[in-house]
Design a protein around this motif. Structure first.
Motif, short mmCIF file in Angstrom:
data_model
loop_
_atom_site.label_atom_id
_atom_site.label_comp_id
_atom_site.label_asym_id
_atom_site.label_seq_id
_atom_site.Cartn_x
_atom_site.Cartn_y
_atom_site.Cartn_z
N TYR A 128 0.43 29.86 18.33
CA TYR A 128 0.32 30.46 19.51
C TYR A 128 -0.50 29.87 20.68
N PRO A 188 7.63 31.08 24.83
CA PRO A 188 7.94 32.50 24.96
C PRO A 188 9.22 33.00 25.94
N HIS A 222 10.22 32.61 21.34
CA HIS A 222 9.58 33.87 20.88
C HIS A 222 9.93 34.83 21.70
N CYS A 269 8.41 37.91 22.85
CA CYS A 269 7.00 38.65 22.63
C CYS A 269 7.07 40.08 23.27
N HIS A 329 8.87 39.69 18.22
CA HIS A 329 7.74 40.16 17.49
C HIS A 329 7.82 41.53 17.26
#
Length: 367
Positions: A63, A160, A217, A219, A256
């Motif tokens: 991350y 992301p 990802h 998020c 997430h």
């Protein structure tokens, strides 16, 4: 064959089984607070020090807020930001007016609290539509490629995706309560805004699809309490479309979800996400570890998480952390579809040495 952290994390996404599950912890919150307090060991200062901290704790580096493949720009929108004395204001001005949000720094929590959202009523929602119609994402693949090379075998660059339409309203623009009222009172205008966010996100996904990243990802900071009842109408189609786009070019998608997970786990898995990340089980979340796979309703979905961030603080002790990790491994590791992860972040007052304890527990696991 012994794997490095990068190989270990990517193995289940690529259809393999790692030598042992990867252990990923988001150290950013703890790290920033330790730096501000002056308690961070000098050897961990700077980017190289941050990576070294992961290596010393046995944590896979994943991350990094600089890990991106696009930048955001606006047309016919003036954006200003002011920060002073623990107060932060950001404003967006178009030809039809201005909206602004406000944050306050919470010293005890070492974080910023979003105490006034920019969109509060129909007039603000219409201005938000103007903003998103003038928003574009511009590719910068070299930024991600440089970071991923630098991380090397210590971890994986996590690219992301832009915030998805409804989560953007919930987390960024309106807050949960404000979003619920706007969807109920002004559904047509809310749909126009979510459609504009979706369209603007096309340029971000063009950049992601063409980028060297392997793992994307979402998020979106989801929580089942806030989103389950809205999922089928406002979220499902978007997720299915975007995940399909990524899969067509051989990329993987993680989303997430922390806090309460029962309502959204099976829905996100059904959308095709390869992994649901930051899954928070009991004693903090609403699902027991032994029940997670049954709740997901998909044997292939990678469950990423399992160690609640709250457990790094009192009243939990080292024995609790070890038992939590062992329970997670016993319940989920045999099939290879597990990434042991903090859920969500290691907090500023957490015992950072617990990260090493999790790493040792995973390394010694013989299941």
């Amino acid at each position: 064959m012994r794997m490095n952290p990068r190989e270990r994390l990517l193995a289940p996404f690529r259809g393999g089984k790692p030598d042992r599950p990867a252990w990923c912890a988001d150290l950013s919150y703890w790290y920033e607070a330790a730096g501000a307090d002056g308690t961070l060991a000098p050897r961990y200062a700077g980017a190289e020090g941050y990576k070294l901290l992961h290596e010393d704790l046995g944590v896979c580096y994943y991350y990094d807020y600089s890990s991106r493949v696009f930048d955001c720009s606006h047309t016919d929108v003036a954006v200003t930001a002011v920060e002073e004395g623990g107060q932060r204001t950001k404003a967006w001005r178009t030809s039809r007016g201005e909206i602004a949000e406000h944050w306050t720094y919470v010293e005890r929590g070492r974080c910023w609290a979003h105490d006034r959202y920019a969109v509060k009523d129909l007039a603000d929602l219409r201005l938000l539509l103007d903003i998103w119609k003038g928003t574009c994402f511009n590719p910068c693949p070299e930024v991600f490629a440089r970071l991923d090379r630098w991380v090397g075998g210590a971890g994986v660059g996590f690219a992301p995706a832009p915030r998805s339409p409804l989560p953007a309203l919930l987390a960024d623009w309106c807050g949960v309560e404000g979003t619920i009222y706007l969807l109920a009172d002004h559904p047509q205008e809310a749909r126009e805004v979510t459609a504009a966010i979706d369209k603007a996100n096309d340029s971000a996904f063009d950049a992601l699809l063409a980028s060297p990243c392997e793992l994307v990802h979402f998020c979106d900071n989801l929580d089942s309490a806030a989103s389950t009842s809205l999922f089928d109408e406002w979220m499902r189609d978007y997720y299915e479309k975007r995940v399909t786009q990524l899969h067509r070019v051989g990329k993987f998608a993680a989303v997430h979800l922390d806090g309460r997970v029962r309502g959204l786990l099976p829905r996100l898995a059904a959308c095709g996400f390869d992994a649901v990340e930051s899954v928070t089980p009991a004693p903090v979340g609403d699902v027991e570890i032994r029940d997670l796979r049954a709740v997901v309703e998909n044997a292939d979905t990678i469950i990423w998480g399992g160690v609640p961030g709250a457990m790094f603080c009192t009243p939990w002790k080292p024995g609790d952390i070890r038992r939590q990790t062992e329970s997670l491994l016993e319940a989920l590791a045999a099939g290879g579809r597990l990434v042991v992860g903090s859920a969500d972040q290691v907090p500023p007052n957490g015992d950072i040495d617990y990260c090493r304890l999790v790493a040792e527990t995973v390394e010694s696991w013989s299941g």
